[in-house]
Design a protein around this motif. Structure first.
Motif, PDB file in Angstrom:
ATOM      1  N   GLY A  66     -14.269  24.040 -14.896  1.00  0.00           N
ATOM      2  CA  GLY A  66     -14.657  24.522 -13.536  1.00  0.00           C
ATOM      3  C   GLY A  66     -14.953  23.687 -12.677  1.00  0.00           C
ATOM      4  N   LEU A  67     -14.951  22.418 -12.715  1.00  0.00           N
ATOM      5  CA  LEU A  67     -15.431  21.342 -11.861  1.00  0.00           C
ATOM      6  C   LEU A  67     -14.424  20.983 -10.737  1.00  0.00           C
ATOM      7  CD1 LEU A  67     -16.878  18.800 -14.584  1.00  0.00           C
ATOM      8  CD2 LEU A  67     -18.064  20.601 -13.253  1.00  0.00           C
ATOM      9  N   VAL A  68     -13.219  20.962 -10.850  1.00  0.00           N
ATOM     10  CA  VAL A  68     -12.131  20.686 -10.134  1.00  0.00           C
ATOM     11  C   VAL A  68     -11.067  21.755  -9.841  1.00  0.00           C
ATOM     12  CG1 VAL A  68     -12.394  18.141 -10.450  1.00  0.00           C
ATOM     13  CG2 VAL A  68     -10.652  19.414 -11.782  1.00  0.00           C
ATOM     14  N   HIS A  69     -10.735  21.822  -8.886  1.00  0.00           N
ATOM     15  CA  HIS A  69      -9.634  22.639  -8.317  1.00  0.00           C
ATOM     16  C   HIS A  69      -8.171  21.925  -8.209  1.00  0.00           C
ATOM     17  CE1 HIS A  69      -7.368  25.894  -6.602  1.00  0.00           C
ATOM     18  NE2 HIS A  69      -7.058  25.327  -5.532  1.00  0.00           N
ATOM     19  N   ARG A  70      -7.200  22.468  -8.804  1.00  0.00           N
ATOM     20  CA  ARG A  70      -5.828  21.873  -8.657  1.00  0.00           C
ATOM     21  C   ARG A  70      -4.953  22.627  -7.814  1.00  0.00           C
ATOM     22  NH1 ARG A  70      -1.082  22.424 -12.422  1.00  0.00           N
ATOM     23  NH2 ARG A  70      -0.060  20.673 -12.320  1.00  0.00           N
ATOM     24  N   GLU A  71      -4.248  22.125  -6.783  1.00  0.00           N
ATOM     25  CA  GLU A  71      -3.465  22.753  -5.957  1.00  0.00           C
ATOM     26  C   GLU A  71      -2.217  22.105  -6.027  1.00  0.00           C
ATOM     27  OE1 GLU A  71      -3.290  24.168  -1.202  1.00  0.00           O
ATOM     28  OE2 GLU A  71      -5.296  23.423  -2.080  1.00  0.00           O
ATOM     29  N   VAL A  72      -1.208  22.826  -6.229  1.00  0.00           N
ATOM     30  CA  VAL A  72       0.188  22.414  -6.395  1.00  0.00           C
ATOM     31  C   VAL A  72       0.873  22.892  -5.086  1.00  0.00           C
ATOM     32  CG1 VAL A  72       2.414  22.251  -7.555  1.00  0.00           C
ATOM     33  CG2 VAL A  72       0.184  22.418  -8.864  1.00  0.00           C
ATOM     34  N   HIS A  73       1.391  21.855  -4.365  1.00  0.00           N
ATOM     35  CA  HIS A  73       2.172  22.397  -3.127  1.00  0.00           C
ATOM     36  C   HIS A  73       3.511  22.521  -3.501  1.00  0.00           C
ATOM     37  CE1 HIS A  73      -1.520  21.878  -0.520  1.00  0.00           C
ATOM     38  NE2 HIS A  73      -1.541  20.882  -1.201  1.00  0.00           N
ATOM     39  N   ASP A  74       4.193  23.540  -2.923  1.00  0.00           N
ATOM     40  CA  ASP A  74       5.613  23.792  -3.345  1.00  0.00           C
ATOM     41  C   ASP A  74       6.610  23.132  -2.135  1.00  0.00           C
ATOM     42  OD1 ASP A  74       7.799  24.946  -4.522  1.00  0.00           O
ATOM     43  OD2 ASP A  74       7.953  26.864  -3.295  1.00  0.00           O
ATOM     44  N   VAL A  75       6.512  21.656  -2.512  1.00  0.00           N
ATOM     45  CA  VAL A  75       7.439  20.795  -1.559  1.00  0.00           C
ATOM     46  C   VAL A  75       8.333  19.868  -2.639  1.00  0.00           C
ATOM     47  CG1 VAL A  75       6.036  20.773   0.288  1.00  0.00           C
ATOM     48  CG2 VAL A  75       5.409  19.154  -1.363  1.00  0.00           C
ATOM     49  N   LEU A  76       9.148  19.165  -2.054  1.00  0.00           N
ATOM     50  CA  LEU A  76       9.887  18.272  -3.040  1.00  0.00           C
ATOM     51  C   LEU A  76       9.668  16.732  -2.575  1.00  0.00           C
ATOM     52  CD1 LEU A  76      13.234  19.907  -3.854  1.00  0.00           C
ATOM     53  CD2 LEU A  76      11.317  19.252  -5.520  1.00  0.00           C
ATOM     54  N   PRO A  77       9.198  15.781  -3.355  1.00  0.00           N
ATOM     55  CA  PRO A  77       8.820  16.060  -4.707  1.00  0.00           C
ATOM     56  C   PRO A  77       7.613  16.898  -4.593  1.00  0.00           C
ATOM     57  CG  PRO A  77       8.157  13.905  -3.971  1.00  0.00           C
ATOM     58  CD  PRO A  77       8.965  14.695  -2.737  1.00  0.00           C
ATOM     59  N   PRO A  78       7.050  17.483  -5.625  1.00  0.00           N
ATOM     60  CA  PRO A  78       5.687  18.191  -5.869  1.00  0.00           C
ATOM     61  C   PRO A  78       4.595  17.413  -5.711  1.00  0.00           C
ATOM     62  CG  PRO A  78       7.134  18.671  -8.026  1.00  0.00           C
ATOM     63  CD  PRO A  78       7.913  17.391  -7.087  1.00  0.00           C
ATOM     64  N   LYS A  79       3.825  18.102  -4.825  1.00  0.00           N
ATOM     65  CA  LYS A  79       2.457  17.518  -4.358  1.00  0.00           C
ATOM     66  C   LYS A  79       1.268  18.039  -4.974  1.00  0.00           C
ATOM     67  CE  LYS A  79      -0.161  16.591  -0.215  1.00  0.00           C
ATOM     68  NZ  LYS A  79      -0.274  16.876   1.280  1.00  0.00           N
ATOM     69  N   THR A  80       0.423  17.250  -5.686  1.00  0.00           N
ATOM     70  CA  THR A  80      -0.762  18.105  -6.514  1.00  0.00           C
ATOM     71  C   THR A  80      -1.883  17.475  -5.812  1.00  0.00           C
ATOM     72  OG1 THR A  80       0.466  18.199  -8.320  1.00  0.00           O
ATOM     73  CG2 THR A  80      -1.736  18.464  -8.656  1.00  0.00           C
TER      74      THR A  80
END
Length: 117
Positions: A66-80
């Motif tokens: 619960g220390l970090v939040h991972r956000e994945v953007h729906d673009v090519l190439p994937p962006k995290t």
């Protein structure tokens, strides 16, 4: 220290906290993420010697805790992008006095002429 110690209700709070940040890279990652969101490649550039595998493992564990939040953007190439959660910021603030103590310790070692520490 095993990760299971971080979830054991029968250990002291300090032990539970240290189990969450145990390891060579987690405190450095926490420190870097204090300044704002970062992509994994940016974190690796800032921490020479950190392999992609170890970075991924550390970030996954930090996310699980619960220390970090991972956000994945729906673009090519994937962006995290990784950022600290409120819980992660709480931990970072709690570690501030420990960091201050560590800097004082290093200064004392320098004053005593200890070359390597």
């Amino acid at each position: 220290m095993t990760r299971s110690r971080a979830q054991d209700p029968n250990v002291c709070g300090v032990t539970a906290a240290i189990a969450v940040i145990d390891g060579k890279w987690k405190t450095s990652l926490l420190w870097l993420l204090e300044s704002g969101p970062h992509r994994p490649a940016a974190l690796r550039r800032r921490l020479p010697g950190l392999s992609e595998k170890v970075l991924t493992q550390a970030l996954r564990e930090m996310e699980e805790d619960g220390l970090v939040h991972r956000e994945v953007h729906d673009v090519l190439p994937p962006k995290t992008v990784y950022s600290l959660t409120a819980f992660g910021r709480d931990l970072s603030e709690a570690l501030g006095p420990v960091s201050d103590w560590g800097h004082r310790r290093l200064e004392r070692l320098r004053e005593r002429g200890v070359a390597s520490f």
